[in-house]
Design a protein around this motif. Structure first.
Motif, PDB file in Angstrom:
ATOM      1  N   VAL A  72       0.837  -1.199   0.000  1.00 57.56           N
ATOM      2  CA  VAL A  72       0.000   0.000   0.000  1.00 57.56           C
ATOM      3  C   VAL A  72       0.872   1.249   0.000  1.00 57.56           C
ATOM      4  CG1 VAL A  72      -1.670   1.330   1.334  1.00 57.56           C
ATOM      5  CG2 VAL A  72      -1.902  -1.160   1.171  1.00 57.56           C
ATOM      6  N   GLU A  73       1.984   1.211   0.744  1.00 54.98           N
ATOM      7  CA  GLU A  73       2.863   2.380   0.846  1.00 54.98           C
ATOM      8  C   GLU A  73       3.473   2.739  -0.504  1.00 54.98           C
ATOM      9  OE1 GLU A  73       2.890  -0.205   2.879  1.00 54.98           O
ATOM     10  OE2 GLU A  73       2.028   0.775   4.656  1.00 54.98           O
ATOM     11  N   THR A  74       3.945   1.741  -1.250  1.00 48.77           N
ATOM     12  CA  THR A  74       4.588   2.051  -2.529  1.00 48.77           C
ATOM     13  C   THR A  74       3.581   2.539  -3.560  1.00 48.77           C
ATOM     14  OG1 THR A  74       4.403  -0.254  -3.258  1.00 48.77           O
ATOM     15  CG2 THR A  74       6.452   0.405  -2.180  1.00 48.77           C
ATOM     16  N   VAL A  75       2.364   2.004  -3.523  1.00 44.83           N
ATOM     17  CA  VAL A  75       1.345   2.439  -4.474  1.00 44.83           C
ATOM     18  C   VAL A  75       0.998   3.905  -4.245  1.00 44.83           C
ATOM     19  CG1 VAL A  75      -1.056   2.181  -5.182  1.00 44.83           C
ATOM     20  CG2 VAL A  75       0.371   0.148  -4.840  1.00 44.83           C
ATOM     21  N   PHE A  76       0.825   4.302  -2.981  1.00 48.76           N
ATOM     22  CA  PHE A  76       0.471   5.685  -2.705  1.00 48.76           C
ATOM     23  C   PHE A  76       1.650   6.624  -2.905  1.00 48.76           C
ATOM     24  CE2 PHE A  76      -3.251   3.802  -0.745  1.00 48.76           C
ATOM     25  CZ  PHE A  76      -4.229   4.724  -1.074  1.00 48.76           C
ATOM     26  N   LYS A  77       2.864   6.107  -2.718  1.00 52.96           N
ATOM     27  CA  LYS A  77       4.045   6.938  -2.915  1.00 52.96           C
ATOM     28  C   LYS A  77       4.270   7.252  -4.382  1.00 52.96           C
ATOM     29  CE  LYS A  77       8.816   7.453  -1.332  1.00 52.96           C
ATOM     30  NZ  LYS A  77       9.994   6.814  -0.716  1.00 52.96           N
ATOM     31  N   PHE A  78       3.550   6.560  -5.276  1.00 47.46           N
ATOM     32  CA  PHE A  78       3.639   6.837  -6.700  1.00 47.46           C
ATOM     33  C   PHE A  78       3.375   8.311  -6.992  1.00 47.46           C
ATOM     34  CE2 PHE A  78       0.945   7.258 -10.584  1.00 47.46           C
ATOM     35  CZ  PHE A  78       1.977   7.247 -11.490  1.00 47.46           C
ATOM     36  N   ARG A  79       2.577   8.938  -6.159  1.00 46.70           N
ATOM     37  CA  ARG A  79       2.271  10.360  -6.356  1.00 46.70           C
ATOM     38  C   ARG A  79       3.530  11.210  -6.260  1.00 46.70           C
ATOM     39  NH1 ARG A  79      -2.846  10.411  -2.153  1.00 46.70           N
ATOM     40  NH2 ARG A  79      -4.235   9.072  -3.357  1.00 46.70           N
ATOM     41  N   GLU A  80       4.510  10.712  -5.487  1.00 46.97           N
ATOM     42  CA  GLU A  80       5.752  11.461  -5.306  1.00 46.97           C
ATOM     43  C   GLU A  80       6.858  10.984  -6.239  1.00 46.97           C
ATOM     44  OE1 GLU A  80       6.774  10.964  -1.244  1.00 46.97           O
ATOM     45  OE2 GLU A  80       4.817  11.592  -0.483  1.00 46.97           O
ATOM     46  N   ASP A  81       6.876   9.703  -6.546  1.00 43.30           N
ATOM     47  CA  ASP A  81       7.941   9.141  -7.361  1.00 43.30           C
ATOM     48  C   ASP A  81       7.342   8.170  -8.362  1.00 43.30           C
ATOM     49  OD1 ASP A  81      10.153   8.083  -8.503  1.00 43.30           O
ATOM     50  OD2 ASP A  81      11.001   7.222  -6.684  1.00 43.30           O
ATOM     51  N   LYS A  82       7.124   8.625  -9.594  1.00 46.37           N
ATOM     52  CA  LYS A  82       6.459   7.802 -10.595  1.00 46.37           C
ATOM     53  C   LYS A  82       7.268   6.575 -10.982  1.00 46.37           C
ATOM     54  CE  LYS A  82       3.547  11.375 -12.628  1.00 46.37           C
ATOM     55  NZ  LYS A  82       3.076  12.006 -13.876  1.00 46.37           N
ATOM     56  N   LYS A  83       8.543   6.552 -10.670  1.00 53.32           N
ATOM     57  CA  LYS A  83       9.376   5.409 -10.986  1.00 53.32           C
ATOM     58  C   LYS A  83       8.933   4.153 -10.229  1.00 53.32           C
ATOM     59  CE  LYS A  83      12.446   6.313 -14.102  1.00 53.32           C
ATOM     60  NZ  LYS A  83      12.572   5.478 -15.325  1.00 53.32           N
ATOM     61  N   LEU A  84       8.186   4.333  -9.147  1.00 53.60           N
ATOM     62  CA  LEU A  84       7.723   3.181  -8.389  1.00 53.60           C
ATOM     63  C   LEU A  84       6.601   2.455  -9.119  1.00 53.60           C
ATOM     64  CD1 LEU A  84       7.747   4.565  -4.749  1.00 53.60           C
ATOM     65  CD2 LEU A  84       9.246   2.830  -5.709  1.00 53.60           C
ATOM     66  N   PHE A  85       5.977   3.156 -10.063  1.00 49.84           N
ATOM     67  CA  PHE A  85       4.876   2.546 -10.800  1.00 49.84           C
ATOM     68  C   PHE A  85       5.447   1.822 -12.021  1.00 49.84           C
ATOM     69  CE2 PHE A  85       1.122   2.700 -13.655  1.00 49.84           C
ATOM     70  CZ  PHE A  85       0.248   2.034 -12.834  1.00 49.84           C
ATOM     71  N   VAL A  86       6.165   0.750 -11.755  1.00 48.53           N
ATOM     72  CA  VAL A  86       6.838   0.001 -12.800  1.00 48.53           C
ATOM     73  C   VAL A  86       6.563  -1.484 -12.609  1.00 48.53           C
ATOM     74  CG1 VAL A  86       9.057  -0.554 -13.843  1.00 48.53           C
ATOM     75  CG2 VAL A  86       8.681   1.719 -12.908  1.00 48.53           C
ATOM     76  N   GLN A  87       6.129  -2.163 -13.647  1.00 47.35           N
ATOM     77  CA  GLN A  87       5.923  -3.603 -13.518  1.00 47.35           C
ATOM     78  C   GLN A  87       7.275  -4.279 -13.378  1.00 47.35           C
ATOM     79  OE1 GLN A  87       4.593  -5.687 -16.928  1.00 47.35           O
ATOM     80  NE2 GLN A  87       4.045  -7.532 -15.802  1.00 47.35           N
ATOM     81  N   ASP A  88       8.156  -3.990 -14.280  1.00 41.56           N
ATOM     82  CA  ASP A  88       9.513  -4.505 -14.205  1.00 41.56           C
ATOM     83  C   ASP A  88      10.376  -3.702 -15.162  1.00 41.56           C
ATOM     84  OD1 ASP A  88       9.976  -6.181 -16.877  1.00 41.56           O
ATOM     85  OD2 ASP A  88       7.933  -6.506 -16.191  1.00 41.56           O
ATOM     86  N   GLU A  89      11.669  -3.788 -14.978  1.00 41.45           N
ATOM     87  CA  GLU A  89      12.585  -2.981 -15.759  1.00 41.45           C
ATOM     88  C   GLU A  89      12.562  -3.343 -17.235  1.00 41.45           C
ATOM     89  OE1 GLU A  89      16.399  -3.293 -13.990  1.00 41.45           O
ATOM     90  OE2 GLU A  89      15.844  -2.206 -12.172  1.00 41.45           O
ATOM     91  N   GLU A  90      12.295  -4.598 -17.540  1.00 44.86           N
ATOM     92  CA  GLU A  90      12.286  -5.011 -18.938  1.00 44.86           C
ATOM     93  C   GLU A  90      11.163  -4.346 -19.722  1.00 44.86           C
ATOM     94  OE1 GLU A  90      12.981  -9.199 -19.899  1.00 44.86           O
ATOM     95  OE2 GLU A  90      13.419  -9.520 -17.783  1.00 44.86           O
ATOM     96  N   VAL A  91       9.968  -4.289 -19.151  1.00 43.04           N
ATOM     97  CA  VAL A  91       8.841  -3.671 -19.840  1.00 43.04           C
ATOM     98  C   VAL A  91       9.063  -2.167 -19.962  1.00 43.04           C
ATOM     99  CG1 VAL A  91       6.377  -3.162 -19.711  1.00 43.04           C
ATOM    100  CG2 VAL A  91       7.203  -5.453 -19.180  1.00 43.04           C
TER     101      VAL A  91
END
Length: 201
Positions: free
Chosen positions: A72-91
């Protein structure tokens, strides 16, 4: 056939099966086609066929099943750091590569990658409550609904400014399966299987 010369296309999981058929038809129409898959041999074969058909095939080895765990913390932190909204580095790298190589242009995304076929076939005829519920859900929806959604998000972020951008989802159930080395096909699907590499646009 429509002329797609100059168009940039991406077919995920397009190195074989239905995805390969779509990629080949795009190539026949003159498009530049990025193809993702896990097998370098299958990717090379598919892109060679695209080149031979008159298009330009570009292979990209991508494992769409690599996922990152979320809280839950990483999903909400997406507002501050969009890099967290990543499925994986390859995609993520996949879309960054296309953006760089094609000067920010992508005309067509075909969401085809899917990993649930074997699981569905193996469980055919078995009551659903006797199967691994969580495992089945994860296999079917990881490289499927989840991956399709995230690929669409990335594509839209990078390429939505192009008025011609189009996104397609393939949800066709497999027409055949191999049992003891022999391919079995439903009688009413025989003509469809023969057209696997001749998918009309």
């Amino acid at each position: 056939m429509v002329n797609l010369s100059g168009r940039i296309c991406l077919v995920t999981g397009g190195s074989k099966g239905i995805g390969r058929g779509v990629a080949l038809q795009l190539g026949k129409a003159g498009a530049t086609v990025y193809v993702t898959g896990r097998s370098e041999a299958d990717l090379k074969s598919c892109c060679s066929a695209i080149d031979g058909a008159g298009g330009k095939g570009i292979p990209l080895r991508v494992d769409h099943s690599n996922v990152r765990e979320y809280t839950v913390e990483t999903v909400f932190k997406f507002r501050e750091d969009k890099k967290l909204f990543v499925q994986d580095e390859e995609v993520e790298k996949l879309f960054e590569t296309i953006k760089k190589e094609q000067q920010g242009k992508l005309d067509l995304l075909v969401n085809n990658a899917y990993a649930g076929v074997n699981t569905i076939l193996k469980q055919s005829g078995t009551p659903f409550w006797e199967n691994d519920a969580v495992g089945t859900w994860d296999i079917i929806n990881n490289v499927g609904l989840r991956n399709h959604y995230l690929c669409t998000v990335y594509a839209s972020r990078y390429f939505a400014q192009w008025t011609s951008f189009l996104c397609i989802f393939l949800t066709i159930f497999p027409l055949s399966c191999k049992d003891d080395g022999a391919e079995k096909v439903r009688p009413d699907h025989q003509h469809l299987l023969r057209r696997r590499d001749d998918v009309p646009l």
